[in-house]
Design an enzyme around this catalytic site. Sequence first.
Site, PDB file in Angstrom:
ATOM      1  CB  SER A 151     -43.101  62.400 -37.321  1.00 35.38           C
ATOM      2  OG  SER A 151     -44.051  61.579 -37.976  1.00 35.38           O
ATOM      3  CE1 TYR A 164     -44.102  59.831 -32.767  1.00 32.82           C
ATOM      4  CE2 TYR A 164     -45.254  60.326 -34.809  1.00 32.82           C
ATOM      5  CZ  TYR A 164     -44.112  59.921 -34.145  1.00 32.82           C
ATOM      6  OH  TYR A 164     -42.974  59.632 -34.858  1.00 32.82           O
TER       7      TYR A 164
END
Length: 266
Positions: A151, A164
């Site tokens: 990401s 995350y």
Amino acid sequence: MSFIKHQEVDAMRFEDRVAIVTGAGGGIGRSTALLLADQGAVVAVNDLDPAAAGAVVAEIEAKGGKGCVIVGDAADEAVADEASARVLNAYGRIDILVNNAGISVVAPAEDFVAWDRVIRTNLYSQFYWSRVVAKTAMIPAGRGAIVNVASIAGLAAVPNQIGYVVSKHGVVGLTRSLAVEWGRYGIRVNCVCPGITATDMTTGPTGMDPERLRARVGRVPLGRMGTVGEQAEAIAFLASDAASYLSGVILNNDGGQLALHSGVMM
Ligand SMILES: NC(=O)c1ccc[n+]([C@@H]2O[C@H](COP(=O)([O-])OP(=O)(O)OC[C@H]3O[C@@H](n4cnc5c(N)ncnc54)[C@H](O)[C@@H]3O)[C@@H](O)[C@H]2O)c1
């Protein structure tokens, strides 16, 4: 003007190739599984959700392709080991592994309690699948392509997503480490870093707060979210022979978002 043709065959085709995609029951994983199958690959579709994985394989088969369902938690080492053995047994090879399964939990760092779950799902899973697939299929074959889905949160911090951000930074490190260690076996290891992309994770009922989403999209130079198809194209490219000299690449697929480092609003 004509381009010099380096390859006799279409390098974006996957005829006779076998691929595994984790977390492929929905979103980016589903789109990637369908694209690889459209381009000729046999695709093993892993997901926690049996119905979702089954529907993707049914879709592949309806178009004349081949696939199989692998139900289970991608973060469970035993699931990865069994899946790899099953696919190898059924098809005799594993050419492509797409480590896509991932989750996002939003909370301020001081209240973040989902640490184990997020790190295990997003990072441990990618190591487990890579290790078993490399050891049992790709190293013996002397070739293979692994594409890890990180990401832009693997390259810069996003507030209120500590698990995350840390796990995706780990995926970037994992990609570079494996590319360095396994190049000698002919295995390419690359990483796609999606920017904000329309899936359940962002626009679904359990996705992002709409206000937060609007603010994020407002900071994307291309002025919109990415689509799952656009992420799948980048993943398939890195998995394909068209990328035969690419390894250790961390590819931002983010509409220019990471280029905007100034903090100045557009
Ligand atoms: N959507 C975005 O904006 C975005 C941005 C950057 C990175 N990503 C990354 O892309 C990947 C896919 O995200 P998405 O947006 O398509 O998500 P999604 O939530 O739409 O789909 C994820 C799929 O993975 C499955 N899954 C979740 N946990 C699993 C597990 N432990 N084992 C097996 N399957 C599991 C889910 O059932 C679902 O089918 C993730 O790694 C995510 O972090 C997404």
